[in-house]
Design a protein around this motif. Structure first.
Motif, PDB file in Angstrom:
ATOM      1  N   LEU A   1       0.836  -0.897  -0.099  1.00 50.64           N
ATOM      2  CA  LEU A   1       0.401   0.013  -0.257  1.00 50.64           C
ATOM      3  C   LEU A   1       0.978   1.747  -0.132  1.00 50.64           C
ATOM      4  CD1 LEU A   1      -2.769  -1.083   2.292  1.00 50.64           C
ATOM      5  CD2 LEU A   1      -3.198  -0.695   0.178  1.00 50.64           C
ATOM      6  N   ARG A   2       2.140   1.599   0.837  1.00 48.54           N
ATOM      7  CA  ARG A   2       2.548   2.185   0.706  1.00 48.54           C
ATOM      8  C   ARG A   2       3.164   2.793  -0.807  1.00 48.54           C
ATOM      9  NH1 ARG A   2       4.548   6.533   0.384  1.00 48.54           N
ATOM     10  NH2 ARG A   2       6.420   7.389   1.735  1.00 48.54           N
ATOM     11  N   ILE A   3       3.385   2.061  -1.280  1.00 46.97           N
ATOM     12  CA  ILE A   3       3.774   2.472  -2.818  1.00 46.97           C
ATOM     13  C   ILE A   3       2.440   2.297  -4.053  1.00 46.97           C
ATOM     14  CG2 ILE A   3       4.652   1.642  -5.088  1.00 46.97           C
ATOM     15  CD1 ILE A   3       6.960   1.363  -4.388  1.00 46.97           C
ATOM     16  N   ALA A   4       1.757   1.847  -3.612  1.00 45.51           N
ATOM     17  CA  ALA A   4       0.329   1.127  -4.520  1.00 45.51           C
ATOM     18  C   ALA A   4      -0.029   2.057  -4.563  1.00 45.51           C
ATOM     19  CB  ALA A   4       0.098  -0.239  -4.386  1.00 45.51           C
ATOM     20  N   VAL A   5      -0.660   3.059  -3.736  1.00 44.20           N
ATOM     21  CA  VAL A   5      -1.276   4.250  -3.144  1.00 44.20           C
ATOM     22  C   VAL A   5      -1.068   5.744  -3.963  1.00 44.20           C
ATOM     23  CG1 VAL A   5      -2.816   5.529  -1.276  1.00 44.20           C
ATOM     24  CG2 VAL A   5      -2.390   3.148  -0.737  1.00 44.20           C
ATOM     25  N   PRO A   6      -0.133   6.140  -3.420  1.00 45.17           N
ATOM     26  CA  PRO A   6       0.816   7.056  -4.445  1.00 45.17           C
ATOM     27  C   PRO A   6       0.023   6.795  -6.057  1.00 45.17           C
ATOM     28  CG  PRO A   6       1.811   6.442  -3.321  1.00 45.17           C
ATOM     29  CD  PRO A   6       0.769   5.492  -2.756  1.00 45.17           C
ATOM     30  N   ALA A   7       0.480   5.727  -6.425  1.00 43.89           N
ATOM     31  CA  ALA A   7       0.756   6.198  -7.865  1.00 43.89           C
ATOM     32  C   ALA A   7      -0.762   5.030  -8.115  1.00 43.89           C
ATOM     33  CB  ALA A   7       1.424   4.263  -7.806  1.00 43.89           C
ATOM     34  N   ALA A   8      -1.673   4.659  -7.229  1.00 39.92           N
ATOM     35  CA  ALA A   8      -2.570   4.817  -7.961  1.00 39.92           C
ATOM     36  C   ALA A   8      -3.275   6.243  -7.910  1.00 39.92           C
ATOM     37  CB  ALA A   8      -3.210   3.489  -6.929  1.00 39.92           C
ATOM     38  N   LYS A   9      -3.392   6.921  -6.856  1.00 44.20           N
ATOM     39  CA  LYS A   9      -4.058   7.992  -6.676  1.00 44.20           C
ATOM     40  C   LYS A   9      -3.706   8.788  -7.850  1.00 44.20           C
ATOM     41  CE  LYS A   9      -4.878  12.485  -4.652  1.00 44.20           C
ATOM     42  NZ  LYS A   9      -4.491  13.597  -5.235  1.00 44.20           N
ATOM     43  N   TYR A  10      -2.640   9.237  -8.302  1.00 48.54           N
ATOM     44  CA  TYR A  10      -1.682   9.584  -9.503  1.00 48.54           C
ATOM     45  C   TYR A  10      -1.660   9.090 -10.728  1.00 48.54           C
ATOM     46  CZ  TYR A  10       1.300  11.341 -12.717  1.00 48.54           C
ATOM     47  OH  TYR A  10       2.192  11.524 -13.831  1.00 48.54           O
ATOM     48  N   TRP A  11      -2.963   8.200 -10.777  1.00 47.47           N
ATOM     49  CA  TRP A  11      -2.454   7.869 -11.947  1.00 47.47           C
ATOM     50  C   TRP A  11      -4.176   8.076 -12.427  1.00 47.47           C
ATOM     51  CZ3 TRP A  11      -0.973   8.427 -16.874  1.00 47.47           C
ATOM     52  CH2 TRP A  11      -1.708   7.675 -18.051  1.00 47.47           C
ATOM     53  N   VAL A  12      -4.973   6.923 -11.945  1.00 48.34           N
ATOM     54  CA  VAL A  12      -6.086   6.681 -11.227  1.00 48.34           C
ATOM     55  C   VAL A  12      -7.068   8.282 -12.022  1.00 48.34           C
ATOM     56  CG1 VAL A  12      -8.486   5.994 -10.460  1.00 48.34           C
ATOM     57  CG2 VAL A  12      -6.933   4.866 -10.722  1.00 48.34           C
ATOM     58  N   THR A  13      -6.480   8.827 -10.607  1.00 52.25           N
ATOM     59  CA  THR A  13      -7.292  10.331 -11.030  1.00 52.25           C
ATOM     60  C   THR A  13      -6.676  11.206 -12.405  1.00 52.25           C
ATOM     61  OG1 THR A  13      -5.257  11.966  -9.194  1.00 52.25           O
ATOM     62  CG2 THR A  13      -7.191  10.207  -8.641  1.00 52.25           C
ATOM     63  N   LYS A  14      -5.577  11.189 -12.833  1.00 50.42           N
ATOM     64  CA  LYS A  14      -5.624  11.938 -13.632  1.00 50.42           C
ATOM     65  C   LYS A  14      -5.926  11.499 -14.989  1.00 50.42           C
ATOM     66  CE  LYS A  14      -1.177  14.181 -14.073  1.00 50.42           C
ATOM     67  NZ  LYS A  14      -2.173  15.116 -12.035  1.00 50.42           N
ATOM     68  N   ARG A  15      -6.831   9.814 -15.193  1.00 46.86           N
ATOM     69  CA  ARG A  15      -6.986   9.593 -16.134  1.00 46.86           C
ATOM     70  C   ARG A  15      -9.191  10.067 -16.447  1.00 46.86           C
ATOM     71  NH1 ARG A  15      -5.263   9.062 -20.566  1.00 46.86           N
ATOM     72  NH2 ARG A  15      -6.139   6.919 -21.376  1.00 46.86           N
ATOM     73  N   CYS A  16      -9.224  10.137 -15.282  1.00 46.78           N
ATOM     74  CA  CYS A  16     -10.849  10.672 -15.435  1.00 46.78           C
ATOM     75  C   CYS A  16     -10.987  11.900 -16.290  1.00 46.78           C
ATOM     76  CB  CYS A  16     -10.980  10.596 -13.781  1.00 46.78           C
ATOM     77  SG  CYS A  16     -12.191  11.034 -13.060  1.00 46.78           S
ATOM     78  N   THR A  17      -9.971  12.379 -15.989  1.00 44.39           N
ATOM     79  CA  THR A  17     -10.827  14.516 -16.835  1.00 44.39           C
ATOM     80  C   THR A  17     -10.949  13.382 -18.484  1.00 44.39           C
ATOM     81  OG1 THR A  17     -10.211  15.380 -14.912  1.00 44.39           O
ATOM     82  CG2 THR A  17     -10.753  16.105 -17.355  1.00 44.39           C
ATOM     83  N   PRO A  18     -10.029  12.852 -18.878  1.00 41.85           N
ATOM     84  CA  PRO A  18     -10.066  12.608 -20.707  1.00 41.85           C
ATOM     85  C   PRO A  18     -10.764  11.801 -20.935  1.00 41.85           C
ATOM     86  CG  PRO A  18      -8.276  12.021 -19.653  1.00 41.85           C
ATOM     87  CD  PRO A  18      -8.155  12.786 -18.173  1.00 41.85           C
ATOM     88  N   MET A  19     -10.884  10.947 -19.978  1.00 38.54           N
ATOM     89  CA  MET A  19     -12.282   9.955 -19.574  1.00 38.54           C
ATOM     90  C   MET A  19     -13.523  10.743 -19.666  1.00 38.54           C
ATOM     91  SD  MET A  19     -13.182   6.100 -18.329  1.00 38.54           S
ATOM     92  CE  MET A  19     -14.633   5.678 -18.185  1.00 38.54           C
ATOM     93  N   VAL A  20     -14.366  10.920 -18.956  1.00 35.83           N
ATOM     94  CA  VAL A  20     -15.014  11.794 -18.761  1.00 35.83           C
ATOM     95  C   VAL A  20     -15.194  12.569 -20.064  1.00 35.83           C
ATOM     96  CG1 VAL A  20     -16.811  13.029 -17.185  1.00 35.83           C
ATOM     97  CG2 VAL A  20     -15.517  11.561 -15.867  1.00 35.83           C
ATOM     98  N   ALA A  21     -14.306  14.115 -20.618  1.00 37.25           N
ATOM     99  CA  ALA A  21     -14.992  14.171 -21.717  1.00 37.25           C
ATOM    100  C   ALA A  21     -15.315  13.393 -22.888  1.00 37.25           C
ATOM    101  CB  ALA A  21     -13.192  14.751 -22.558  1.00 37.25           C
ATOM    102  N   GLU A  22     -14.346  11.984 -23.131  1.00 39.61           N
ATOM    103  CA  GLU A  22     -14.582  11.321 -24.131  1.00 39.61           C
ATOM    104  C   GLU A  22     -15.868  10.948 -24.278  1.00 39.61           C
ATOM    105  OE1 GLU A  22     -14.400  10.666 -27.375  1.00 39.61           O
ATOM    106  OE2 GLU A  22     -12.196  10.686 -27.204  1.00 39.61           O
ATOM    107  N   ALA A  23     -16.669  10.318 -22.282  1.00 41.03           N
ATOM    108  CA  ALA A  23     -17.971   9.432 -22.709  1.00 41.03           C
ATOM    109  C   ALA A  23     -18.635  10.728 -23.421  1.00 41.03           C
ATOM    110  CB  ALA A  23     -18.000   9.583 -21.521  1.00 41.03           C
ATOM    111  N   LEU A  24     -18.328  12.445 -22.387  1.00 36.56           N
ATOM    112  CA  LEU A  24     -19.679  13.351 -22.637  1.00 36.56           C
ATOM    113  C   LEU A  24     -19.423  13.805 -24.235  1.00 36.56           C
ATOM    114  CD1 LEU A  24     -19.721  16.962 -21.472  1.00 36.56           C
ATOM    115  CD2 LEU A  24     -19.874  16.548 -23.651  1.00 36.56           C
ATOM    116  N   GLU A  25     -18.313  13.150 -24.894  1.00 32.52           N
ATOM    117  CA  GLU A  25     -18.827  13.544 -26.975  1.00 32.52           C
ATOM    118  C   GLU A  25     -19.355  12.053 -27.698  1.00 32.52           C
ATOM    119  OE1 GLU A  25     -15.180  13.655 -30.003  1.00 32.52           O
ATOM    120  OE2 GLU A  25     -15.145  14.728 -28.505  1.00 32.52           O
ATOM    121  N   CYS A  26     -19.521  11.013 -26.772  1.00 37.37           N
ATOM    122  CA  CYS A  26     -20.329  10.045 -27.282  1.00 37.37           C
ATOM    123  C   CYS A  26     -21.703  10.733 -27.501  1.00 37.37           C
ATOM    124  CB  CYS A  26     -19.872   8.769 -26.173  1.00 37.37           C
ATOM    125  SG  CYS A  26     -18.148   8.254 -26.079  1.00 37.37           S
TER     126      CYS A  26
END
Length: 551
Positions: free
Chosen positions: A380-405
């Motif tokens: 968890l010591r590494i996985a939590v900040p790594a996941a927090k970095y990547w998953v939250t970063k991917r959220c905005t472009p994904m939601v924007a693409e879903a909106l465009e659908c």
């Protein structure tokens, strides 16, 4: 207008009345999988509670609550009609209904229940799809528990109230309430994430742990809460304190709300600037160890950032799939058009990877809580900040693409998609933005070798199952072996760590067509810069079918 010209056709019906939990195969299968490993005797109980919550989240009533809470944002009342300072925040009744349902469903209660983190993470994932803003006080209340446990006396007093399934609005002494909510105040104008630059001063009253605070907090979320964990400079250095809004004798503590932030999104929730001026507080932990005391709270809220973003991704994907299933163009439903199918499959991969990683982290928390599993703690010591970095970063472009659908329909407020888009950047900023997370991973790599070992053992469980994953792991090890300029490369390194971890989980647990598509695109490099650029030879139809509302 003549009624004969106003015929509505080729529009998607309202997406209401579905079970948000049971219709999500990735989520429900993941919960069952982790329960089978850790607590199979709870499977029926957890399934029932999450199904009830899922049906509530998918109801018209909950959707109306979410819309009303955002259309009627909180209002600050600094004074009453007579000029007395009251510093109260008024919320629309729908906010209280959402919050009450969340607390009643146990979303602040994870630390003492079997499989508590898994069932709570899944519940938070589900109920956040009704409305995301009220999740802030829910998250902080849940996360305050491990920080308070550094002081057994404070924990004994406050933990039963924090984990209560009873929501009581209004400012009263905490001892008079069956359940309370907590917030936090860490950042200041001059410091931001550099909390050691904080200037709020704490003066001890006596040796009993009581202090008076003087200073400010630049971001204090959910200022209507009953108590707050804050950082301030005591004689012995930066220290953690508990600040109640109302003192035991019923008088208001000094907690001057200067203003509410006018935010991009998250508009149903109040974020504020507050001033302390002789504010009474109790010390939590030792003087000078404030960061160490509050770090478990930060880790828990960071996990909630991952859960919240994964929830937003799923909600956006659900809306896109529902719309394209019912909307036709050029002679066929949009969902059957090859290029749209590619887009939806790509969105589905992103969502499944985020959800699967979220549940893995929650299960690790349960393993640490139930048995003190040091391997999982190190992971968890590494996985939590790594996941927090990547998953939250991917959220905005994904939601924007879903909106465009949804085309132009998605750009209209009443579709709900603009609210999702405005919400989507929040979790990448809250509890430390991208650079903070990347540097935290580097800190763990340099100071805690057991954390890297645990991470590598986790991803290594899938070694040999997919050549693209094997190659990505090898390349990651090469990156980690080269420490020159590592800080400037931190984002690249953490991105690769997160993708390798997601790839390993999907290869082990997802259907072969999902794992194949993820590894081909995210790890194999056969992927463009935008969603919808998956290799056409993949089984995209099966990926899309898995993402549709089941049941």
């Amino acid at each position: 207008m003549a009624a004969t010209t106003h015929t509505v056709s080729n529009q998607a019906p309202p997406l209401v009345g579905h079970d948000v939990y049971g219709s999500d195969l990735v989520l429900s299968e993941g919960v069952e999988r982790h329960l089978a490993d850790a607590a199979p005797e709870l499977a029926s109980e957890v399934r029932e509670e999450l199904t009830d919550l899922g049906r509530a989240a998918g109801s018209r009533q909950a959707q109306d609550w979410g819309a009303q809470a955002n259309e009627n944002p909180p209002k600050l009342r600094t004074h009453d009609r007579y000029g007395n300072r009251i510093d109260e925040v008024e919320f629309h009744p729908s906010w209280h209904r959402l919050l009450g349902h969340a607390v009643g469903a146990g979303l602040t209660d994870a630390w003492g229940r079997p499989a508590g983190h898994l069932r709570r993470a899944a519940g938070f994932f589900v109920w956040s799809q009704a409305e995301a803003g009220h999740g802030c006080p829910v998250s902080m209340t849940h996360a305050a528990v491990p920080a308070l446990r550094t002081d057994p006396e404070l924990a004994a007093e406050w933990e039963p109230r924090l984990t209560s399934h009873v929501y009581e609005e209004g400012l009263r002494p905490a001892g008079q309430k069956a359940g309370v909510l907590f917030g936090m105040g860490m950042t200041e104008k001059q410091g931001g994430s550099d909390v050691r630059a904080n200037t709020t001063a704490a003066v001890p009253l006596d040796a009993s742990g009581e202090y008076l605070l003087t200073g400010h907090k630049w971001f204090c979320s959910a200022p209507m809460c009953d108590g707050f964990l804050v950082l301030a400079q005591a004689p012995g250095g930066l220290t953690c304190f508990l600040v109640p809004r109302v003192l035991p004798d019923g008088t208001r503590n000094v907690f001057a709300i200067q203003r509410l932030k006018d935010k991009l999104g998250n508009r149903s929730n109040a974020s504020s600037e507050v001033e302390f001026d002789g504010t009474w507080a109790r010390r939590v932990g030792e003087e000078g160890r404030g960061v160490r005391t509050i770090i478990e709270m930060v880790a828990a809220t960071r996990l909630d950032c991952v859960i919240g973003s994964a929830s937003l991704m799923r909600q956006a994907l659900t809306q896109a799939a529902h719309h394209t299933e019912h909307r036709s163009a050029f002679g066929a439903p949009l969902i059957d058009q090859p290029l749209m199918r590619n887009v939806l499959a790509d969105l589905a991969l992103e969502s499944e990877a985020a959800t699967t990683l979220t549940l893995r982290l929650a299960a690790a928390y349960d393993a640490v809580q139930s048995s003190g599993n040091e391997q999982e703690r190190a992971f968890l010591r590494i996985a939590v900040p790594a996941a927090k970095y990547w998953v939250t970063k991917r959220c905005t472009p994904m939601v924007a693409e879903a909106l465009e659908c949804l085309g132009g329909n998605g750009y209209v407020e009443e579709s709900g998609m603009p609210r999702l888009l405005r919400e989507s950047p929040l979790n990448s900023i809250w509890e430390g933005s991208g650079n903070v997370q990347a540097l935290d991973v580097l800190r763990a790599l340099q100071r805690e070798p057991q954390a890297l070992n645990a991470f590598l053992q986790e991803v290594g469980l899938a070694r040999g199952a997919d050549h693209r994953l094997d190659s990505a792991i090898k390349n990651l090890l090469t990156e980690l072996a080269d420490l020159e300029g590592i800080e400037a490369r931190a984002r690249r390194v953490v991105e690769r760590m997160a993708l390798v971890l997601q790839g390993s989980l999907l290869v082990r647990w997802a259907p072969p067509e999902v794992a194949d598509a993820f590894c081909a695109s995210r790890l194999g490099g056969d992927w463009g810069a935008a969603f919808g650029t998956l290799p056409h030879s993949l089984d995209l139809g099966s990926v899309v079918e898995r993402a549709r509302i089941a049941g």
